[in-house]
Write an enzyme that holds these catalytic residues in place. Structure first.
Site, short mmCIF file in Angstrom:
data_model
loop_
_atom_site.label_atom_id
_atom_site.label_comp_id
_atom_site.label_asym_id
_atom_site.label_seq_id
_atom_site.Cartn_x
_atom_site.Cartn_y
_atom_site.Cartn_z
N ASP A 129 0.81 -1.23 0.00
CA ASP A 129 0.00 0.00 0.00
C ASP A 129 0.84 1.27 0.00
O ASP A 129 0.32 2.38 0.09
CB ASP A 129 -0.95 0.01 1.21
CG ASP A 129 -0.21 -0.19 2.52
OD1 ASP A 129 1.02 0.02 2.54
OD2 ASP A 129 -0.85 -0.56 3.52
N ARG A 168 11.59 26.03 0.27
CA ARG A 168 11.19 27.24 -0.47
C ARG A 168 9.94 27.87 0.12
O ARG A 168 9.71 29.04 -0.07
CB ARG A 168 10.96 26.90 -1.96
CG ARG A 168 12.26 26.81 -2.74
CD ARG A 168 12.04 26.26 -4.13
NE ARG A 168 11.70 24.86 -4.10
CZ ARG A 168 11.50 24.10 -5.18
NH1 ARG A 168 11.58 24.63 -6.37
NH2 ARG A 168 11.21 22.83 -5.06
N GLN A 169 9.15 27.08 0.83
CA GLN A 169 7.93 27.64 1.44
C GLN A 169 8.30 28.07 2.87
O GLN A 169 7.90 27.46 3.86
CB GLN A 169 6.81 26.59 1.41
CG GLN A 169 5.44 27.14 1.79
CD GLN A 169 4.90 28.20 0.83
OE1 GLN A 169 5.11 28.12 -0.37
NE2 GLN A 169 4.23 29.22 1.36
N LYS A 179 14.50 38.22 -11.06
CA LYS A 179 13.43 37.27 -11.40
C LYS A 179 12.21 37.52 -10.52
O LYS A 179 12.36 37.83 -9.34
CB LYS A 179 13.92 35.85 -11.15
CG LYS A 179 12.89 34.78 -11.44
CD LYS A 179 13.37 33.41 -11.07
CE LYS A 179 13.06 33.06 -9.64
NZ LYS A 179 13.36 31.66 -9.30
N ARG A 208 8.25 35.71 -9.75
CA ARG A 208 7.37 34.58 -10.07
C ARG A 208 5.96 34.92 -9.64
O ARG A 208 5.74 35.41 -8.53
CB ARG A 208 7.87 33.34 -9.32
CG ARG A 208 7.22 32.04 -9.75
CD ARG A 208 7.65 30.89 -8.88
NE ARG A 208 9.02 30.44 -9.09
CZ ARG A 208 9.39 29.51 -9.95
NH1 ARG A 208 8.49 28.93 -10.73
NH2 ARG A 208 10.65 29.14 -10.06
N SER A 231 14.58 23.02 -11.02
CA SER A 231 13.40 22.15 -10.97
C SER A 231 12.83 22.02 -12.38
O SER A 231 13.18 21.11 -13.13
CB SER A 231 12.40 22.72 -9.98
OG SER A 231 11.25 21.92 -9.94
N GLY A 286 13.15 26.41 -15.85
CA GLY A 286 12.74 27.69 -16.42
C GLY A 286 13.64 28.85 -15.99
O GLY A 286 14.04 29.67 -16.82
C1 R5P Z 1 13.67 29.66 -6.33
O1 R5P Z 1 13.68 30.86 -6.05
C2 R5P Z 1 14.93 28.85 -6.46
O2 R5P Z 1 16.05 29.56 -6.03
C3 R5P Z 1 15.15 28.39 -7.88
O3 R5P Z 1 15.46 29.49 -8.71
C4 R5P Z 1 13.92 27.72 -8.41
O4 R5P Z 1 13.46 26.74 -7.51
C5 R5P Z 1 14.19 27.11 -9.76
O5 R5P Z 1 13.00 26.55 -10.22
P1 R5P Z 1 12.77 26.26 -11.75
O6 R5P Z 1 13.92 25.41 -12.24
O7 R5P Z 1 11.46 25.53 -11.78
O8 R5P Z 1 12.68 27.57 -12.45
#
Ligand code: R5P
Length: 309
Positions: free
Chosen positions: A48, A107-108, A207, A209, A238, A241
């Site tokens: 499970d 990150r959170q 940057k 988001r 991740s 991007g």
């Molecule tokens: C976020 O601020 C982190 O420092 C990375 O820039 C972020 O997690 C990268 O994520 P991704 O590859 O999805 O753009």
């Protein structure tokens, strides 16, 4: 039986290094760096999806260093870590150090939108409840947020950095004197640290988001990198991007070779293609998460930290 070792006349508990299911290779390398043999954990999954874990006998009375990263599949790996830590304490471990090279949920670390979970705080609370005394992480997303949250818990956090190792790696591959870029002003300390190794200039793009859609926008200011090699340093890749946008920005400004370096290679499907399509000539990460891009190991960093506990 509790073994006590005399080091410079001070008696210390012996250390047992236990690699968790997510970090077998790294855990073994950490143990080897300390001149120890890693003690394997028995692990299997029930049909499970629950994890069965059995720690090596003999952890009672000893210092136990668990090595367990938390990606991919962060929830399962975090749960396995918590189960191992609690079990080590229940079996009488004198001290538990959780070495979590990639700490999920870091990150959170703020409530960006009303009602959001402060996930990093929850994670530290769980570690504390599980009996973790010291938490060793590599390149926390925000050292200052982590320190603020740490202050509310009894767990002592050690935040190590693999950026100098990554900078050495690219330096040996033609990027000596290269421009070090962080794709976000919040990560400027990464570019600064790398710049100290590479000996070139450093700077950042801006940057942002969208907190609801996740969409990234990047303000690419003129950095005068024409004909210069450059390296993008980020803590995490991740979706790819962020790094792809930064690489593209550098290439558009006429940078020569551009490398992409990150500590935690989460690399979701399509990330590598995105970064290569943007023009990256080299991609490298640390081994905090198992990855084919891992060019440097954090085993020595972690072992060095454990030696001081
Ligand atoms: C976020 O601020 C982190 O420092 C990375 O820039 C972020 O997690 C990268 O994520 P991704 O590859 O999805 O753009």
């Amino acid at each position: 039986m509790v073994r006590l070792l005399s080091i410079h006349g001070v008696f210390k508990h012996a250390m047992i290094v236990v690699p968790g299911p997510a970090s077998k290779e790294l855990g073994e390398a950490v143990a080897a760096q300390l001149g120890l043999t890693a003690q394997p954990v028995e692990h299997r999954l029930f049909p499970d999806g629950e994890s069965y874990l059995r720690l090596p006998e003999g952890v009672g009375g000893e210092k136990v260093a668990l090595v367990q990263t938390t990606a991919p599949d962060p929830d399962r790996k975090m749960m396995q870590l918590l189960i191992m830590a609690r079990t080590a304490k229940d079996l009488g471990a004198a001290h538990v150090a959780a070495c979590v090279p990639y700490l999920a949920y870091m990150r959170q670390d703020k409530r960006f939108l009303g009602g959001e979970a402060l996930s990093l705080d929850v994670v530290l609370g769980l570690m504390e409840a599980a009996g973790v005394d010291d938490l060793v992480v590599v390149d926390a997303h925000s050292a200052s947020s982590l320190a603020e949250i740490e202050a509310g818990h009894r767990v002592k956090v050690h935040n190590l950095s693999a950026i100098p190792l990554l900078a050495e790696y690219v330096k040996e591959r033609g990027y000596d004197g290269a421009y070090s870029l962080s794709p976000d002003v919040g990560a400027i300390r990464l570019a600064e640290a790398a710049g100290r190794v590479l000996g070139g200039r450093h700077g950042y793009f801006e940057k942002s988001r969208d907190r609801r859609t996740g969409e990234i926008t990047m303000e690419v200011k003129d950095l005068e990198v024409g004909g210069v090699n450059a390296v993008v340093f980020d803590d995490i890749i991740s979706s790819g991007g962020t790094t792809a946008r930064a690489v593209e920005g550098l290439k558009r400004q006429g940078a020569a070779d551009v490398a992409a370096a990150c500590v935690h290679a989460l690399f979701m499907p399509g990330a590598e293609e995105r970064i290569r399509a943007a023009g990256a000539d080299l991609i490298v990460s640390a081994d905090t998460v198992e990855s084919r891009h891992a060019g440097v190991t954090v085993a020595g960093l972690i072992a060095g930290c454990l030696e001081k506990l």
